[in-house]
Write a protein that holds these residues in place. Sequence first.
Motif, PDB file in Angstrom:
ATOM      1  N   ALA A  16       0.852  -1.068   0.070  1.00 13.62           N
ATOM      2  CA  ALA A  16      -0.126   0.045  -0.022  1.00 13.62           C
ATOM      3  C   ALA A  16       0.871   1.122   0.033  1.00 13.62           C
ATOM      4  O   ALA A  16       1.947   1.501   0.892  1.00 13.62           O
ATOM      5  CB  ALA A  16      -1.012   0.092   1.282  1.00 13.62           C
ATOM      6  N   ARG A  17       0.533   2.185  -0.859  1.00 15.14           N
ATOM      7  CA  ARG A  17       1.341   3.508  -0.847  1.00 15.14           C
ATOM      8  C   ARG A  17       0.393   4.400  -1.016  1.00 15.14           C
ATOM      9  O   ARG A  17      -0.484   4.592  -1.166  1.00 15.14           O
ATOM     10  CB  ARG A  17       2.092   3.315  -2.357  1.00 15.14           C
ATOM     11  N   SER A  18       0.979   5.766  -0.425  1.00 10.15           N
ATOM     12  CA  SER A  18       0.255   7.158  -0.348  1.00 10.15           C
ATOM     13  C   SER A  18       0.359   7.658  -1.810  1.00 10.15           C
ATOM     14  O   SER A  18       1.019   7.218  -2.652  1.00 10.15           O
ATOM     15  CB  SER A  18       1.199   7.881   0.651  1.00 10.15           C
ATOM     16  N   ALA A  19      -0.480   8.926  -1.912  1.00 12.85           N
ATOM     17  CA  ALA A  19      -0.216   9.557  -3.263  1.00 12.85           C
ATOM     18  C   ALA A  19       1.194  10.088  -3.601  1.00 12.85           C
ATOM     19  O   ALA A  19       1.575  10.150  -4.351  1.00 12.85           O
ATOM     20  CB  ALA A  19      -1.298  10.797  -3.154  1.00 12.85           C
ATOM     21  N   ALA A  20       1.941  10.340  -2.281  1.00 11.75           N
ATOM     22  CA  ALA A  20       3.247  10.778  -2.483  1.00 11.75           C
ATOM     23  C   ALA A  20       4.341   9.697  -2.666  1.00 11.75           C
ATOM     24  O   ALA A  20       5.480   9.635  -2.495  1.00 11.75           O
ATOM     25  CB  ALA A  20       3.690  11.528  -1.447  1.00 11.75           C
TER      26      ALA A  20
END
Length: 108
Positions: A16-20
């Motif tokens: 899972a990754r953030s928008a950044a």
Amino acid sequence: MSDFSHDSQGEDILVARSAADDILGFVSVWAPDAFIHMLYVRREWRGMGVGKALLAALPGWPERSYRLKCLTRSTEARLFYLCQGFVATGCGTSPEGDYEELTRLRIA
């Protein structure tokens, strides 16, 4: 000391990754047995749906029955899994400590 690449060899890993593009967490699964080996969410992202999203991204979720081992001393993790529909189906002891086997039964 644990070696992630060794411990997760042959497993499917979802990140899972953030928008950044920061890593928020991951789940590793031994697919042939639908066994969740590791699920980790960075502390500052817990309670924000990351773990739930990682589970939902697993192949066949929620129809496929997944299982895992959760250390009994990991009360926060155990509560999370119970809230996701897992139930206790066994128990045991490992070098890391006592654990419960939790299984998420199929939802038709």
